[in-house]
Write a protein that holds these residues in place. Structure first.
Motif, mmCIF file in Angstrom:
data_model
loop_
_atom_site.group_PDB
_atom_site.id
_atom_site.type_symbol
_atom_site.label_atom_id
_atom_site.label_comp_id
_atom_site.label_asym_id
_atom_site.label_seq_id
_atom_site.Cartn_x
_atom_site.Cartn_y
_atom_site.Cartn_z
ATOM 1 N N ASP A 83 75.533 6.172 14.090
ATOM 2 C CA ASP A 83 74.956 6.344 15.432
ATOM 3 C C ASP A 83 74.956 7.779 16.285
ATOM 4 O O ASP A 83 74.024 8.222 16.473
ATOM 5 C CB ASP A 83 76.022 5.552 16.496
ATOM 6 C CG ASP A 83 75.963 4.051 16.193
ATOM 7 O OD1 ASP A 83 74.806 3.526 15.885
ATOM 8 O OD2 ASP A 83 77.145 3.437 16.070
ATOM 9 N N ALA A 87 71.696 9.835 17.157
ATOM 10 C CA ALA A 87 71.599 10.600 18.137
ATOM 11 C C ALA A 87 71.080 12.120 18.073
ATOM 12 O O ALA A 87 70.391 12.461 19.065
ATOM 13 C CB ALA A 87 72.808 10.354 19.054
ATOM 14 N N GLU A 115 75.290 10.944 23.897
ATOM 15 C CA GLU A 115 75.771 11.182 22.862
ATOM 16 C C GLU A 115 75.269 12.370 22.072
ATOM 17 O O GLU A 115 75.564 12.478 20.832
ATOM 18 C CB GLU A 115 75.241 9.898 21.721
ATOM 19 C CG GLU A 115 75.648 8.363 22.198
ATOM 20 C CD GLU A 115 77.152 8.338 22.495
ATOM 21 O OE1 GLU A 115 77.923 8.810 21.565
ATOM 22 O OE2 GLU A 115 77.378 7.764 23.428
ATOM 23 N N ARG B 298 70.785 1.422 21.531
ATOM 24 C CA ARG B 298 71.408 1.499 20.001
ATOM 25 C C ARG B 298 70.612 2.593 19.166
ATOM 26 O O ARG B 298 70.912 3.368 18.419
ATOM 27 C CB ARG B 298 71.403 0.363 19.494
ATOM 28 C CG ARG B 298 72.369 -0.648 20.193
ATOM 29 C CD ARG B 298 73.895 -0.475 19.727
ATOM 30 N NE ARG B 298 74.177 -0.949 18.224
ATOM 31 C CZ ARG B 298 74.543 -0.214 17.235
ATOM 32 N NH1 ARG B 298 74.851 1.226 17.803
ATOM 33 N NH2 ARG B 298 74.825 -0.176 16.157
ATOM 34 N N GLY B 301 70.850 6.163 19.852
ATOM 35 C CA GLY B 301 72.182 6.708 19.354
ATOM 36 C C GLY B 301 73.486 6.188 19.984
ATOM 37 O O GLY B 301 74.464 6.711 19.552
ATOM 38 N N TRP B 302 73.251 5.184 20.953
ATOM 39 C CA TRP B 302 74.454 4.819 21.420
ATOM 40 C C TRP B 302 75.240 3.899 20.557
ATOM 41 O O TRP B 302 74.851 3.277 19.851
ATOM 42 C CB TRP B 302 74.095 3.947 22.503
ATOM 43 C CG TRP B 302 73.672 4.587 23.656
ATOM 44 C CD1 TRP B 302 73.460 5.965 24.178
ATOM 45 C CD2 TRP B 302 74.114 4.067 25.131
ATOM 46 N NE1 TRP B 302 73.259 6.085 25.371
ATOM 47 C CE2 TRP B 302 73.582 5.197 26.117
ATOM 48 C CE3 TRP B 302 74.733 3.042 25.817
ATOM 49 C CZ2 TRP B 302 73.752 5.080 27.440
ATOM 50 C CZ3 TRP B 302 74.760 2.866 27.048
ATOM 51 C CH2 TRP B 302 74.349 3.878 27.904
ATOM 52 N N PRO B 303 76.536 4.289 20.161
ATOM 53 C CA PRO B 303 77.382 3.615 19.391
ATOM 54 C C PRO B 303 77.773 2.251 20.075
ATOM 55 O O PRO B 303 77.669 2.169 21.262
ATOM 56 C CB PRO B 303 78.586 4.516 19.169
ATOM 57 C CG PRO B 303 78.639 5.345 20.330
ATOM 58 C CD PRO B 303 77.507 5.319 20.903
ATOM 59 N N ARG B 304 78.056 1.379 19.116
ATOM 60 C CA ARG B 304 78.719 0.208 19.725
ATOM 61 C C ARG B 304 79.772 0.177 20.664
ATOM 62 O O ARG B 304 79.535 -0.645 21.606
ATOM 63 C CB ARG B 304 79.219 -0.833 18.372
ATOM 64 C CG ARG B 304 77.874 -1.168 17.628
ATOM 65 C CD ARG B 304 78.611 -2.228 16.784
ATOM 66 N NE ARG B 304 77.590 -2.910 15.859
ATOM 67 C CZ ARG B 304 77.119 -2.705 14.674
ATOM 68 N NH1 ARG B 304 77.699 -1.930 13.980
ATOM 69 N NH2 ARG B 304 76.163 -3.153 14.132
ATOM 70 N N ARG B 306 79.969 2.384 23.014
ATOM 71 C CA ARG B 306 79.533 2.582 24.381
ATOM 72 C C ARG B 306 78.774 1.453 24.931
ATOM 73 O O ARG B 306 78.753 1.203 26.199
ATOM 74 C CB ARG B 306 78.573 3.685 24.274
ATOM 75 C CG ARG B 306 78.084 4.363 25.692
ATOM 76 C CD ARG B 306 77.022 5.384 25.675
ATOM 77 N NE ARG B 306 78.158 6.676 25.359
ATOM 78 C CZ ARG B 306 78.606 7.223 26.396
ATOM 79 N NH1 ARG B 306 78.762 6.934 27.719
ATOM 80 N NH2 ARG B 306 79.350 8.351 25.957
#
Lengths: 235, 390
Positions: A83, A87, A115, B298, B301-304, B306
């Protein structure tokens, strides 16, 4: 252009296979592709040939069933921070823009920054305004997507894609929902950013005109690359 | 844009659903806070009563289901006052009964608590006489009435009330720190005993103060308590069935407090379950409606983690709003309840801050529990699937 080692490319796809669970058809069947830094690549082909699937795998939105994607020589399957990678290194532009309807243009541009390297709220707003200014949307920064024209929405989406200064822009039919004037405007923006920021730009398109603007044109059919040629006269 | 601003925008974009969720949850939470508040007030009032009067031990008949059923021979008091360690001036007896009351002869009967005290009982010192005077030695068929009784019956000094069909003159009205006493009729012990022929010479129980040392006051209280429990019937030599409890134990074990607490918790558990289901429903709908948006988050780039945080913080904000409204509602509800004559002698308006804090805690817990599944579901969405949702 798939000769050489993964380390020679910014992005390198090796023998990608992808089958969706709802059918036996291979969406991708052994696709290999390399993208150099600051290169502009257009992927063309008929609907359902696997263009968008390939883009999703290259952008780490999905995982291949077989094969590997390398970024700067590193296999993505080995990365724990996928992720974070997405980002920081990749900017996505979609045909349907995919802006968040409850947020203003300025706020939409800030969404990936949570991020990214920019930390403070003040810095995020400043950066968003700079990007909106670059795409000619600063005056419309406080408008929500519903109050923007489709061309304006795509310009905001471009600004969002640039929010964390990625090395690679992936655009899936970025002009698919635009009229010709807006399509030209959006493509001008994308190509100018690609050049001025040394970005690699990978565009999936049905449009021969847009494909002809690229340094390289990849043609796909039935989940395979059937042509991969350098465009000697881009633009 | 702060992360929390982003979340607030998610909530405010669907104002009706957000408002209805908060409202539904606040009703559940408000009921819980109101009931727990009432039960807390009852417990606190009883405890405060003993504390203010410096009571160390409460003695009643052992093995009875509730305090009103307790029956002791009043002669026992003299023996207890002579026990080593007991402050002989700190023993106070009471006969507490539930009797019929009529505001006028022949009028509809209601139930009221009567408290029978000897004229020397130090409980009188805690009654603030509003009008008239306190009952005193030599009074015949004279009573004082608590402020709640006075209001409910519209009676004052010089008026007559009927207890068990017998007329009594009101000589004073009073205000006590105890909500029970405000809803009671106070009279001399022997007059109270005469209300019920079966209670002649008997009392409900008595409280006493212990002469405590500074070094080990608790041990002194325990020692006196044991001496009381060791008392034998003077005629038969058998042990007298007594219950001698410290005030803390008494309050904890008091049947009416226990029943109230049990009922409050029972209703609260139901309210909590309703709250969790309501939150689960709202958040799962919210996540389903935003499948595509979550996919976009997602994708950029938002991780799980977040995404999970986003859903949980939304739920916590909804919960906090519900807790705030529910607390205000509970305070209002207890106040409104005290306006009803049927209950205003038994409950006190207002909610203790500790109960409101507990209510907030429970509500946030409700929010988080109800949002865990939707949050996990949101986090597990693959960006490509979510985007294809278009």
């Amino acid at each position: 252009m798939t000769d050489g080692r993964p380390e020679d490319y910014l992005l390198f796809a090796e023998k990608l296979v992808k089958t969706y669970p709802d059918g036996d058809v291979h969406a991708l069947n052994g696709v290999s592709l390399g993208v150099k830094p600051a290169e502009y690549v257009a992927i063309t082909g008929p609907s359902g040939c696997g263009k968008s699937t390939l883009l999703n795998l290259l952008g780490a939105l999905d995982r291949p069933d077989q094969g590997e994607v390398y970024f700067r020589g590193e296999p993505l399957s080995k990365r724990a921070d996928i992720d974070h990678f997405r980002a920081r290194q990749i900017g996505f532009i979609f045909q349907s823009f995919f802006l968040l309807p409850s947020l203003t243009a300025r706020e939409n541009v800030q969404v990936p920054m949570y991020e990214g390297p920019v930390r403070s709220v003040k810095e995020r707003v400043k950066k968003a305004d700079e990007l909106l200014d670059l795409v000619g949307m600063l005056k419309r920064a406080n408008h929500r997507p519903m109050k923007l024209s489709v061309g304006e929405r795509q310009r905001v989406a471009i600004a969002r894609a640039l929010a964390n200064d990625p090395a690679l822009l992936l655009a899936d039919e970025p002009t698919g929902n635009l009229d010709s004037a807006n399509a030209v405007h959006v493509m001008d923006l994308l190509t100018s950013f690609q050049k001025s920021r040394n970005l690699a730009l990978l565009i999936v398109t049905h449009s021969p005109e847009i494909a002809e603007m690229a340094n390289r044109i990849v043609k796909m059919k039935d989940g395979q690359v059937v042509d991969n040629r350098v465009n000697s006269l881009p633009g | 844009m702060y992360f929390v601003s982003f979340i607030l925008k998610n909530l405010t974009r669907r104002p009706i659903r957000t408002a209805l969720t908060v409202l539904g949850l606040s009703v559940a939470v408000g009921s819980m806070i109101a009931l727990l508040g009432i039960s807390h007030n009852v417990e606190a009032t009883v405890a405060e009563g003993f504390e203010r009067r410096g009571v160390d031990i409460v003695v009643m008949q052992g093995g009875v289901a509730d305090q009103l059923s307790s029956e002791l021979d009043e002669k026992l008091v003299e023996r207890v006052a002579r026990i080593e360690g007991v402050d002989p001036h700190g023993v106070d007896v009471a006969l507490i009964q539930l009797v019929e009351i009529q505001s006028n002869k022949g009028a509809d009967s209601k139930n009221v608590i009567t408290i029978g005290w000897p004229a020397s009982n130090f409980g009188f010192d805690d009654l603030e006489v509003r009008t008239g005077r306190r009952v005193q030695e030599g009074d015949v068929r004279k009573v004082m009435i608590g402020s709640t009784v006075a209001t409910n019956l519209k009676k004052g000094v010089g008026d007559t009330i009927w207890l068990q069909t017998e007329p009594f003159e009101v000589v004073g009205t009073f205000e006590s720190f105890s909500v029970f006493e405000n809803g009671a009729v106070v009279m001399l012990l022997h007059e109270s005993q005469e209300l019920n022929p079966l209670r002649k010479g008997s009392i409900t129980g008595f409280s006493l103060r212990v002469k405590k040392s500074l070094e080990h006051p608790d041990a002194d209280v325990d020692a006196v308590r044991q001496r009381i429990l060791d008392l034998k019937d003077e005629k038969t030599g058998k042990a007298i069935r007594l219950s001698a409890q410290t005030t803390k134990e008494y309050v904890k074990n008091a049947s009416h407090v226990q029943i109230l607490k049990a009922m409050s918790w029972m209703v609260s558990v139901i309210a909590i379950v309703i709250g969790v289901i309501s939150m689960l429903d709202t958040m799962i709908m919210s996540v389903l409606e935003r499948t595509q948006e979550i996919g976009i988050l997602r994708a950029v780039g938002w991780p799980r983690s977040r995404v999970v945080k986003m859903v949980l913080v939304e739920a916590v904000i909804l919960s906090m709003a519900a807790a705030a409204i529910g607390s205000l509602g509970a305070i209002g509800l207890t106040y409104v309840l005290t306006l009803f004559p049927q209950v205003n002698g038994f409950i006190e308006s207002g909610i203790a801050p500790i109960v409101i804090l507990q209510g907030f805690g429970f509500t946030v817990l409700i929010g988080i529990v109800g949002a865990v599944y939707p949050a996990v579901r949101a986090a597990l969405l693959l960006p490509t699937e979510a985007i294809r949702h278009d």
